[in-house]
Scaffold this motif. Structure first.
Motif, PDB file in Angstrom:
ATOM      1  N   ILE A  98       0.868  -1.176   0.000  1.00  0.00           N
ATOM      2  CA  ILE A  98       0.000   0.000   0.000  1.00  0.00           C
ATOM      3  C   ILE A  98       0.901   1.221   0.000  1.00  0.00           C
ATOM      4  N   LEU A  99       0.724   2.062  -0.991  1.00  0.00           N
ATOM      5  CA  LEU A  99       1.535   3.270  -1.133  1.00  0.00           C
ATOM      6  C   LEU A  99       0.627   4.489  -1.153  1.00  0.00           C
ATOM      7  N   SER A 100       1.171   5.619  -0.745  1.00  0.00           N
ATOM      8  CA  SER A 100       0.334   6.822  -0.678  1.00  0.00           C
ATOM      9  C   SER A 100       0.039   7.407  -2.051  1.00  0.00           C
ATOM     10  N   ASP A 101       1.020   7.322  -2.977  1.00  0.00           N
ATOM     11  CA  ASP A 101       0.808   7.931  -4.292  1.00  0.00           C
ATOM     12  C   ASP A 101       1.848   7.402  -5.283  1.00  0.00           C
ATOM     13  N   TYR A 102       1.811   7.928  -6.491  1.00  0.00           N
ATOM     14  CA  TYR A 102       2.729   7.481  -7.539  1.00  0.00           C
ATOM     15  C   TYR A 102       4.177   7.892  -7.249  1.00  0.00           C
ATOM     16  N   THR A 103       4.377   8.970  -6.513  1.00  0.00           N
ATOM     17  CA  THR A 103       5.726   9.381  -6.143  1.00  0.00           C
ATOM     18  C   THR A 103       6.379   8.311  -5.264  1.00  0.00           C
ATOM     19  N   GLU A 104       5.608   7.792  -4.333  1.00  0.00           N
ATOM     20  CA  GLU A 104       6.126   6.728  -3.468  1.00  0.00           C
ATOM     21  C   GLU A 104       6.389   5.453  -4.271  1.00  0.00           C
ATOM     22  N   LEU A 105       5.542   5.170  -5.256  1.00  0.00           N
ATOM     23  CA  LEU A 105       5.758   4.009  -6.132  1.00  0.00           C
ATOM     24  C   LEU A 105       7.073   4.173  -6.897  1.00  0.00           C
ATOM     25  N   LYS A 106       7.320   5.365  -7.451  1.00  0.00           N
ATOM     26  CA  LYS A 106       8.571   5.618  -8.183  1.00  0.00           C
ATOM     27  C   LYS A 106       9.783   5.433  -7.278  1.00  0.00           C
ATOM     28  N   LYS A 107       9.677   5.898  -6.035  1.00  0.00           N
ATOM     29  CA  LYS A 107      10.786   5.751  -5.082  1.00  0.00           C
ATOM     30  C   LYS A 107      11.066   4.277  -4.810  1.00  0.00           C
ATOM     31  N   MET A 108      10.018   3.497  -4.575  1.00  0.00           N
ATOM     32  CA  MET A 108      10.200   2.075  -4.301  1.00  0.00           C
ATOM     33  C   MET A 108      10.836   1.372  -5.497  1.00  0.00           C
ATOM     34  N   LEU A 109      10.342   1.648  -6.697  1.00  0.00           N
ATOM     35  CA  LEU A 109      10.895   1.023  -7.894  1.00  0.00           C
ATOM     36  C   LEU A 109      12.349   1.456  -8.131  1.00  0.00           C
ATOM     37  N   ARG A 110      12.652   2.711  -7.834  1.00  0.00           N
ATOM     38  CA  ARG A 110      14.021   3.198  -7.967  1.00  0.00           C
ATOM     39  C   ARG A 110      14.952   2.442  -7.006  1.00  0.00           C
ATOM     40  N   ASP A 111      14.472   2.171  -5.777  1.00  0.00           N
ATOM     41  CA  ASP A 111      15.258   1.384  -4.812  1.00  0.00           C
ATOM     42  C   ASP A 111      15.543  -0.014  -5.353  1.00  0.00           C
ATOM     43  N   PHE A 112      14.538  -0.629  -5.979  1.00  0.00           N
ATOM     44  CA  PHE A 112      14.743  -1.964  -6.565  1.00  0.00           C
ATOM     45  C   PHE A 112      15.802  -1.912  -7.668  1.00  0.00           C
ATOM     46  N   VAL A 113      15.700  -0.923  -8.538  1.00  0.00           N
ATOM     47  CA  VAL A 113      16.646  -0.792  -9.652  1.00  0.00           C
ATOM     48  C   VAL A 113      18.063  -0.565  -9.116  1.00  0.00           C
ATOM     49  N   GLU A 114      18.210   0.295  -8.105  1.00  0.00           N
ATOM     50  CA  GLU A 114      19.530   0.572  -7.522  1.00  0.00           C
ATOM     51  C   GLU A 114      20.171  -0.681  -6.931  1.00  0.00           C
ATOM     52  N   HIS A 115      19.358  -1.624  -6.469  1.00  0.00           N
ATOM     53  CA  HIS A 115      19.870  -2.875  -5.896  1.00  0.00           C
ATOM     54  C   HIS A 115      19.889  -4.009  -6.930  1.00  0.00           C
ATOM     55  N   HIS A 116      19.678  -3.662  -8.199  1.00  0.00           N
ATOM     56  CA  HIS A 116      19.703  -4.636  -9.308  1.00  0.00           C
ATOM     57  C   HIS A 116      18.688  -5.763  -9.106  1.00  0.00           C
ATOM     58  N   ILE A 117      17.503  -5.390  -8.634  1.00  0.00           N
ATOM     59  CA  ILE A 117      16.433  -6.354  -8.411  1.00  0.00           C
ATOM     60  C   ILE A 117      15.470  -6.276  -9.579  1.00  0.00           C
ATOM     61  N   GLU A 118      15.266  -7.413 -10.212  1.00  0.00           N
ATOM     62  CA  GLU A 118      14.321  -7.488 -11.326  1.00  0.00           C
ATOM     63  C   GLU A 118      12.904  -7.536 -10.750  1.00  0.00           C
ATOM     64  N   VAL A 119      12.078  -6.575 -11.123  1.00  0.00           N
ATOM     65  CA  VAL A 119      10.717  -6.479 -10.601  1.00  0.00           C
ATOM     66  C   VAL A 119       9.748  -6.308 -11.767  1.00  0.00           C
ATOM     67  N   LYS A 120       8.625  -6.979 -11.668  1.00  0.00           N
ATOM     68  CA  LYS A 120       7.582  -6.849 -12.688  1.00  0.00           C
ATOM     69  C   LYS A 120       6.298  -6.399 -11.993  1.00  0.00           C
ATOM     70  N   VAL A 121       5.860  -5.183 -12.289  1.00  0.00           N
ATOM     71  CA  VAL A 121       4.624  -4.669 -11.712  1.00  0.00           C
ATOM     72  C   VAL A 121       3.460  -5.367 -12.412  1.00  0.00           C
ATOM     73  N   VAL A 122       2.606  -6.014 -11.612  1.00  0.00           N
ATOM     74  CA  VAL A 122       1.491  -6.786 -12.145  1.00  0.00           C
ATOM     75  C   VAL A 122       0.216  -5.948 -12.194  1.00  0.00           C
ATOM     76  N   LYS A 123       0.004  -5.149 -11.138  1.00  0.00           N
ATOM     77  CA  LYS A 123      -1.244  -4.389 -11.077  1.00  0.00           C
ATOM     78  C   LYS A 123      -1.072  -3.180 -10.163  1.00  0.00           C
ATOM     79  N   VAL A 124      -1.676  -2.061 -10.553  1.00  0.00           N
ATOM     80  CA  VAL A 124      -1.729  -0.868  -9.715  1.00  0.00           C
ATOM     81  C   VAL A 124      -3.195  -0.455  -9.634  1.00  0.00           C
ATOM     82  N   ILE A 125      -3.709  -0.383  -8.418  1.00  0.00           N
ATOM     83  CA  ILE A 125      -5.106   0.007  -8.220  1.00  0.00           C
ATOM     84  C   ILE A 125      -5.137   1.260  -7.362  1.00  0.00           C
ATOM     85  N   LYS A 126      -5.767   2.288  -7.877  1.00  0.00           N
ATOM     86  CA  LYS A 126      -5.933   3.519  -7.107  1.00  0.00           C
ATOM     87  C   LYS A 126      -7.245   3.404  -6.334  1.00  0.00           C
ATOM     88  N   VAL A 127      -7.172   3.588  -5.018  1.00  0.00           N
ATOM     89  CA  VAL A 127      -8.364   3.433  -4.183  1.00  0.00           C
ATOM     90  C   VAL A 127      -8.616   4.709  -3.392  1.00  0.00           C
TER      91      VAL A 127
END
Length: 192
Positions: A98-127
């Motif tokens: 659960i993330l507050s907004d798209y900025t937080e999503l970008k930060k999390m994904l950037r952390d994964f990329v910096e650690h060379h972690i392969e991540v595949k986003v399956v679904k994003v639901i705005k609630v």
């Protein structure tokens, strides 16, 4: 608020389990001095649970709960966010956070990329945040329910549940009372 589901590859701690016969879920993650503390639920036969060599407590015939310390980059990153769950399958780990907004999503994904972690986003639901329960209340209420806290007679006492969740009895009690109140209040409001 965003519910984000994504897949990552298994790390060492989640490998070696036959996921066609067993299931492994991560119910919560907290930062720890040694990495991240995971509250896990393992469903499977007792001999399979013992092979894991984790300190798990049996809560029903085929269900075990316990905490483990993991020092892996994915869990260290995720310990900074609210997770709904993590589910292991034969092809990797699926996480919902659960993330507050798209900025937080970008930060999390950037952390994964910096650690060379392969991540595949399956679904994003705005609630919208008109939910009866907070994400934390829902998560703890679900864990308590599944562990048998609301059964008669109780399968687990609040002290035992608090130990499994690595929190104080008073904090757990307060969260459960507020969640119960919100659910009951909503039930009667909708019936009037």
């Amino acid at each position: 608020m965003l519910y984000v589901s994504f897949k990552v590859n298994h790390e060492d701690w989640s490998k070696g389990i036959d996921y066609s016969r067993n299931s492994l879920s991560v119910l919560d993650i907290k930062p720890s001095a040694n990495g991240a503390r995971l509250l896990i639920e393992f469903k499977g036969k007792e001999e399979d649970a013992k092979k894991l060599k984790w300190n798990l407590s049996r809560v029903s015939k085929f269900k075990y709960l316990g905490t483990i310390i993991v020092n892996e980059p994915i869990e260290r990153i995720l310990s900074n966010y609210i997770i709904m769950n993590g589910t292991a399958t034969n092809d990797g780990m699926y996480w919902t956070v659960i993330l507050s907004d798209y900025t937080e999503l970008k930060k999390m994904l950037r952390d994964f990329v910096e650690h060379h972690i392969e991540v595949k986003v399956v679904k994003v639901i705005k609630v919208k945040s008109e939910d009866v329960l907070t994400a934390r209340q829902e998560q703890i209420l679900k864990i308590a329910f599944e562990a048998g806290y609301f059964d008669y007679p109780k399968k687990i006492r609040i002290k035992e549940l608090a130990e499994k969740l690595n929190m104080s009895v008073s904090n757990l009690s307060e969260i459960l009372r507020r969640a119960e109140r919100n659910v009951i209040e909503t039930f009667f409001r909708e019936r009037s």
